[in-house]
Structure formats: C-alpha cells, structure tokens
Write an enzyme that holds these catalytic residues in place. Structure first.
Site, PDB file in Angstrom:
ATOM      1  N   SER A  87       1.522  -2.667  -1.090  1.00  0.00           N
ATOM      2  CA  SER A  87       0.699  -3.833  -1.426  1.00  0.00           C
ATOM      3  C   SER A  87       1.557  -5.079  -1.408  1.00  0.00           C
ATOM      4  CB  SER A  87       0.130  -3.671  -2.839  1.00  0.00           C
ATOM      5  OG  SER A  87       1.163  -3.882  -3.801  1.00  0.00           O
ATOM      6  N   ASP A  88       0.904  -6.225  -1.231  1.00  0.00           N
ATOM      7  CA  ASP A  88       1.651  -7.432  -1.525  1.00  0.00           C
ATOM      8  C   ASP A  88       1.799  -7.491  -3.044  1.00  0.00           C
ATOM      9  OD1 ASP A  88       1.601 -10.777  -0.080  1.00  0.00           O
ATOM     10  OD2 ASP A  88       2.937  -9.843  -1.541  1.00  0.00           O
ATOM     11  N   TRP A  89       2.686  -8.342  -3.494  1.00  0.00           N
ATOM     12  CA  TRP A  89       3.023  -8.373  -4.923  1.00  0.00           C
ATOM     13  C   TRP A  89       1.914  -9.050  -5.723  1.00  0.00           C
ATOM     14  CZ3 TRP A  89       6.057  -5.922  -2.045  1.00  0.00           C
ATOM     15  CH2 TRP A  89       7.207  -5.275  -2.494  1.00  0.00           C
ATOM     16  N   GLY A  90       1.187  -8.231  -6.455  1.00  0.00           N
ATOM     17  CA  GLY A  90       0.062  -8.767  -7.200  1.00  0.00           C
ATOM     18  C   GLY A  90      -1.226  -8.707  -6.420  1.00  0.00           C
TER      19      GLY A  90
END
Ligand code: GLC
Length: 746
Positions: free
Chosen positions: A260-263
C-alpha cells in the site's frame, strides 16, 4: 578406513540435508521454499508478515529465521534512515546517498541503457543499506503540468515509459533489491490525492494509463508494486479488485507483492479481498503522524486476525498474501548470492552525471549562442536563485540527504576557472528554506533586499557581460515540484517572467536554464535566444550543466512531455475535469469525482487532434550539431496484421561535431472505426554519429504498434486498412513517412 570415513561423511551430509528445512535450501525452487515456509507458520505469524512493524519495515518470521523486509524511498536516491515510528530522520551519520537525477530527466534521455545504469546504481545503494525494497520508480502519466509529482515520473507517453521502466526495474533487481513500481494506478495529481476518484473508460485506461505498469510487471518482472491513494470505480487503488485482482494479478499473471501507499488503507474487508499484500503507514494519511506504534491495530493486523478466528474471513486470501510476501523475501533478503552493493561509489557519481548530461534538453538556440566559447568570452553573468539553491532536499518522500550537491554556479566556476570572469546576482528570492524531515541543506539563502534591488543588481551585471545565464524555474517547496500539493498555475513564480524580459532587454546574449520537473509557461521565448530545460540533476547538477553549456558535452535529451503554452492546450483542463468536483462515495465520505473527459487524448495526442501549437512539442530537443534524414523505406507496402513491417531511414550528422540523435517512429491509422490519435509513438532509437557519418535506423512494426483497445471486446484490435509510418526528430518534426496497408487476414 577411507571407505568408512567417506561413508560417515555421506551420512552426516545426508542427515544435515535432512535437517535443513526446505525453505532454507537454496538449491530448491523458490515456490517449493515458499510452500514449505507457509506450512510452518502460525496464523499470528502469517498476519504479522503482511503489515508494518515500523515506519518502513515488516517483521518477517523471527522464529523461522525469515528476515524482516525493509523498504526505503525513493525513486531518485536512498532516503536517510528515519526513526522507528517517526518521519523525522534518525540522524545517522552513514546514510548520505548519491542523489540521482529526477526520473523526468532519465526519461528525457530516451536511452534505455541509461535507465538500466540508473536502476543498477540506485539498487546497489539500497542493497548496501540492506534494504529489500526501494519505493520506486514512479511512472504515473503526466496528465496535467500542474501535478506536483511530475518530476518523479517519466512523462506523458505510455510507449516511452514502457521502454524506460523495464531496464530500470531490471537494473534495480540485479542487486537483489525489489523495485516497487508506483503509484498503481491513476495517481495523476496531488491535490485531493487521498480522495480523487478518476473516472476513466476502459479504452483510456488500457491505452494510456496501464501500459507502463504492464511493461513493468510483465517484461520488467517487478517484484513489487505500490498502490495509489486515489479511488477508482468506487474503491481505493491500493486494494482495488479491478486494478489488483482482475488486471495486475489476473490478466497480467503477476506474482509479486502489492504494497500500500503509506496511509492508503482505510478498512479491513476490502483490503483483504482487494488484492493488497502488505499494509504500511496506516493512520499516517501519507504524511501526517497518526497514533504511535499502533501496528497491531492496522487493518490487516488484529482486526484481520480476529476476523479469521471468528470465521468472517477464510485463510485463502491470507495464504496468497503470505506467499507473495515470502516470494519477495526469498528474492531479496534471503538470496544469499545477491551482490553487496555500494554507496557513493565513483561509478554511481559517474552514472549520476551521465544521466544528467544525457537528459538535459536544449529547447532553443537561436544564433547558436550556445555553447559558450570560453576563448571568446571574458565576462559571464550568472543570475537566478536556482544557480545557488540545493534541490536534493524537499519535494516530499523523494527528498534525500545527499553526500554533496554541486550547484550550477559552483559547477560553472569549477569548469570556467580563470578563463573568464563569472559574476553572480540573485535576481529574485524564491524559497530561502532548505529542510525536510530534519535534513537541512545548510545553506543560508535569506536575503533582505527588495525585489527591485535584486532586479536592478541583476540587470546591471547583465548589461556589460558577454553572455548572461539565467537559472530559474521551480523548486521543491509546496505548490512547486512537491508531493501532496499541485502547482496553482503554469506561470513561473517569484516574478521571474518580468525579470527574464528585463534581462533580455539588457543583453541579447541571454540563455535561460529552466530547472523544473514539469512544464512551465514561457511567454518570452521570442525574446530569449537560448533556452535549456534542466531537470533536478542531483549531486552532479552543476558539473553536468557546465559541461553542456560550454560544449564539453553535446546536448541530446528530448522532451518526455509536451511543453504547453497554457492550460488551454491541455485536455485535462480544456475538457476537464481537473481537479474534479465534490461527490460522496457509498459510505458518504467526500470524494472528488474527476472524469477524464479527454480520454486517450493526453499530451501530443490532444494538441495534434486540435491542431494546437505548444511552446515545444513532445520529443523535441536540439543539438549543437544537425541531423539530416533521408527517405524512409519499407520492406513491403502490404501485409496482414501478423506480418512484421520493417522501416528504414538513413540519418546523417550534417554538422561539424559528434552528436546523439533520438530518431522517433510514430504510427498513424489512416482509416479506423474509432477515433484514434493523429499519430502515436511506437518506436525510437538513440544513435551517436560523428560529423558526416550516416547510419540506417531500422524499426520493426508489428501488430501491437497498429492496434487500439476495443473496450467492448476487451481486447486489442488491429483493423485492416491504410497506415503510415512517420519518422522524425520530434512529434512535430516529421522528416519522412511511408504508407503501408494491412489487408484482411483470412
Ligand atoms: C508517500 C508517497 C509514496 C512514498 C511513501 C513512503 O506518501 O506517496 O510515493 O513511497 O509515502 O514515504
């Protein structure tokens, strides 16, 4: 006795082999090792391995000796260590890196060899820092010049991106480090990046926004992908069943791990079913701090564990995630044969400079005022903040702690020495700061003078110089070239346009070196004889630019995107939508619906269709020499879609110095049942020629270069009819064309 000893030795080795678990046995195929490791893991261990334990690491399986996975940004260099659960740098003293040029500069080389060299070099630095995954390259399409992260990407054309991303990924992974191709997909703007909901038809998706990712997955065999923040057809990209399950893991049969991207993760259920394999950065919303050390609360942590225990979820999806994470681990941290890497080596410095020198684009050179002939000039006026401002710090997650950075002014001083006098004037004050996540440039760029005082000083030194070099453009601060913000207009900031016009009036021998990662408006091109597009070039910025400006190196870069005169020439703005309009998703959350009304007509596809003349066209770039093209020929003028057509064009260096030319092939479908672009890039070759030398450049044209994506049939179609192969020096400088016909294949 000897026999006894040798048979004993055999027994010992057999028992040792018998004792070595399969997952640790290098002689076995990875898939066997994956299955063995999976069979030994507890449910808790399976859950632990698929989500972060710190800002940039996941725990592995300590009990089984399966190492942690460490990720690091970014696409242009290895990020400094951060604290366990903070974005701030950890203040290590051994993590300064080689800062390589921006990926837009790499794309502008149009040289796949440079991409391989780049990937190999940056991968070696990640390896040396014992990272398993480097979070790059970014290859999102340049849909609007306002996107704050265009500098991290490779331009507007899917074919150019495809040709450059594959060798980059191969280079990185030759070090036993995974590339993590991002941001899959449709993350084409930074404004509202967590809530943008691009509305894109399938033909546009498959013809424009997917090809780079498909090449990275299938030919590049990237070991990991990063999902984007944005939504797509109602679900967040990082766990989007269409993007991740149907396309990436289904149609493309990809066996890597989706990170995932961060957040970017917002709930458990869809993260489980939507093809996400590793969750990072939750509650950080990408860049803001969330709860500290809350890793057990991650959506794929306790909530998922409890859901399996109470029967809400089966273990099928979990086992697939774990297999992909184990495969990533065996390909990287558990590959005993991978190289050891290096940090800041002479080779990496040379690669940084070479990519920079090959990527800078000479846009204009009226009167050949470039290159500067140091035997004839006595005084060089250097003006502009970007001549002295360090650019490796800032811009978001790609920010670096560079070992050093040679500014343009320093590079010129290094090169010119006492051969000419160099006088510098700031000209304007833009962004005097220089700090990101605790990393500082150490420069003090504060200047209390008024804009008038700064301008008067610049004009004064320009007046009596032999040549004036203005270094301007953008920088890495908000609303410039910077993550999480977009630009607010195409105009150069800080009053640069007025200053440039004033300098042109003061001295006609003016060259503007625009340092930026995206296109800017240039209303003064008729007043400025020479213009160079210089990207963020990393450590060797000043040395690379000095080599090009003095002619030690002949520029050979070409634009990887259209240099628009205004947003009226951009489909995303002319037809919309950008930045989208407020809407709500099925849960009532605010989203920004963003119909891509321009469809496939992005970049030169839009300006061609609408007969618009951009400031500089896609594929444009000059040299200090000239190239003549002969007549293109084709091996046959008729065939079926299964045939290979071969186009050949002689290219001659008609000037008086060596040079590299990027010969481009475009294809026009002259008769089609659907609305197709006037032409599309389907081939290019960079050739180096000595003065007077001629070479035959050859292109093979196959079905995929002739086809369009039929969304209804969900397949690529090559229709019979007339086609044209156009060969040229840019998308607007076609030198020769040749027709051929595709007949019905029985
Ligand atoms: C950021 C970026 C992504 C980066 C990640 C980790 O928000 O979108 O490109 O790799 O977070 O820093």
């Amino acid at each position: 006795m000897k026999k006894l000893i040798s048979s004993l030795a055999v027994c010992i080795s057999l028992s040792a082999t018998a004792l070595t678990p399969a997952y640790l046995d290098d002689s076995l195929p990875i898939e066997d090792r994956v299955e063995d490791a999976l069979s030994r893991m507890t449910l808790r261990e399976k859950i632990n391995i698929i989500h972060a334990q710190s800002k940039f690491s996941a725990p592995g399986v300590p009990r089984l000796g399966i190492p942690e996975i460490w990720c690091t940004d970014g696409p242009m260099g290895v990020r400094p260590e951060v604290l366990w659960d903070e974005w701030d740098q950890a203040k290590w003293t051994n993590d300064s890196c080689t800062a390589f040029p921006s990926l837009t500069a790499l794309a502008a080389t149009w040289n796949p060899d440079m991409a391989e060299l780049y990937g190999k070099s940056i991968g070696a630095e990640a390896r040396f820092r014992n990272k398993s995954v480097i979070l790059g390259p970014g290859i999102n399409i340049y849909r609007t010049p306002l996107n704050g992260r265009n500098f991290e990407y490779m331009g507007e054309d899917p074919y150019l991106i495809s040709q450059m991303v594959v060798p980059y990924v191969h280079g990185v992974q030759s070090n036993g480090v995974a590339a993590c191709v991002k941001h899959f997909a449709l993350n084409n703007n930074e404004v509202n990046r967590h809530t943008s909901n691009p509305i894109v038809d399938d033909r546009t998706l498959y013809e424009i926004y997917l090809p780079g990712f498909r090449a990275a997955a299938q030919e590049g065999e990237a070991w990991s992908f990063m999902g984007g923040y944005n939504l797509f057809r109602g679900e967040h990209a990082s766990y989007n069943p269409i993007l991740m399950n149907q396309i990436l893991k289904g149609e493309w049969d990809w066996d890597g791990a989706v990170i995932s991207d961060w957040g970017a993760v917002h709930d458990t259920k869809t993260a489980v079913s939507g093809g996400l394999d590793m969750e990072f950065g939750s509650w950080t919303n990408g860049l803001t701090n969330g709860q500290s050390n809350a890793y057990d609360n991650y959506f794929l942590a306790d909530p998922y564990y409890n859901g399996i225990v109470d029967g809400t979820y089966s273990t099928d999806e979990l086992d697939d995630k774990v297999r992909r994470v184990l495969r990533l681990t065996f390909r990287t941290a558990m590959d005993r044969n991978r190289p050891f890497g290096a940090m800041g080596s002479d080779e990496h410095v040379a690669a940084c400079r070479e990519v920079g020198e090959e990527g800078v684009v000479l846009l204009q050179n009226r009167g050949d005022i470039l290159p500067i002939d140091l035997s004839k000039v006595n005084k060089i006026a250097v003006i502009g903040e970007n001549a002295i401002k360090m650019m490796t710090v800032g811009g978001g997650s790609s920010s670096l702690k560079a070992r050093y950075e040679v500014t343009p002014l320093d590079g010129l001083r290094n090169r010119v020495g006492d051969k000419a006098e160099i006088i510098y004037a700031r000209g304007y004050v833009g962004d005097p700061t220089g700090e990101y996540n605790g990393v500082v440039t150490g420069q003090n760029l504060d200047d209390p003078r008024s804009p008038e005082e700064l301008r008067d000083e610049a004009i004064k030194i320009a007046r009596d110089a032999d040549v004036v070099l203005f270094f301007g453009g953008l920088n890495k601060s908000n609303h410039q070239d910077c993550e999480d913000t977009d630009r607010e207009s195409m105009a150069l900031p800080y009053g640069q346009d007025e200053l440039i016009e004033a300098l042109a009036a003061a001295n006609p021998n003016l060259c503007v070196i625009n340092i930026s990662g995206t296109g800017v408006a240039m209303p003064w091109t008729d007043k400025v004889p020479a213009i160079m597009q210089a990207w963020y070039l990393g450590n060797e910025t000043g040395n690379a630019l000095a080599s090009l400006l003095t002619g030690d190196v002949n520029p050979s870069g070409k634009l990887p995107y259209t240099y628009y005169a205004s947003l009226d020439q951009v489909g995303a703005h002319k037809l919309g939508e950008y930045p989208g309009h407020p809407g709500v998703d099925e849960l009532g959350n605010e989203v920004f619906d963003m119909p891509y009304n321009e469809g496939i007509f992005v970049g030169y596809r839009f300006t061609d269709k609408n007969k618009l003349k951009p400031t500089f066209p896609f594929g444009h770039g000059l040299s200090y020499t000239t190239f003549d093209y002969g007549k293109a020929s084709i091996n046959k003028t008729e065939g079926t879609a299964d045939d290979t057509f071969t186009v050949t064009v002689p290219v001659t260096n008609s000037g008086n110095r060596e040079g590299k030319e990027i010969v481009q092939l475009y294809i026009s479908d002259l008769k089609s049942s659907v609305d197709r672009p006037v032409k599309e890039l389907k081939g290019f070759k960079k050739v180096s020629l000595a003065p007077g030398e001629t070479t035959d450049v050859t292109f093979e044209i196959k079905r995929d270069a002739l086809s369009f994506f039929d969304a209804d049939r969900h397949e690529w179609i090559c229709e019979p009819g007339s086609f044209e192969a156009l060969v040229g020096s840019s998308s607007a400088d076609i030198r020769s064309k040749v027709r051929f016909n595709i007949k019905n294949s029985k």
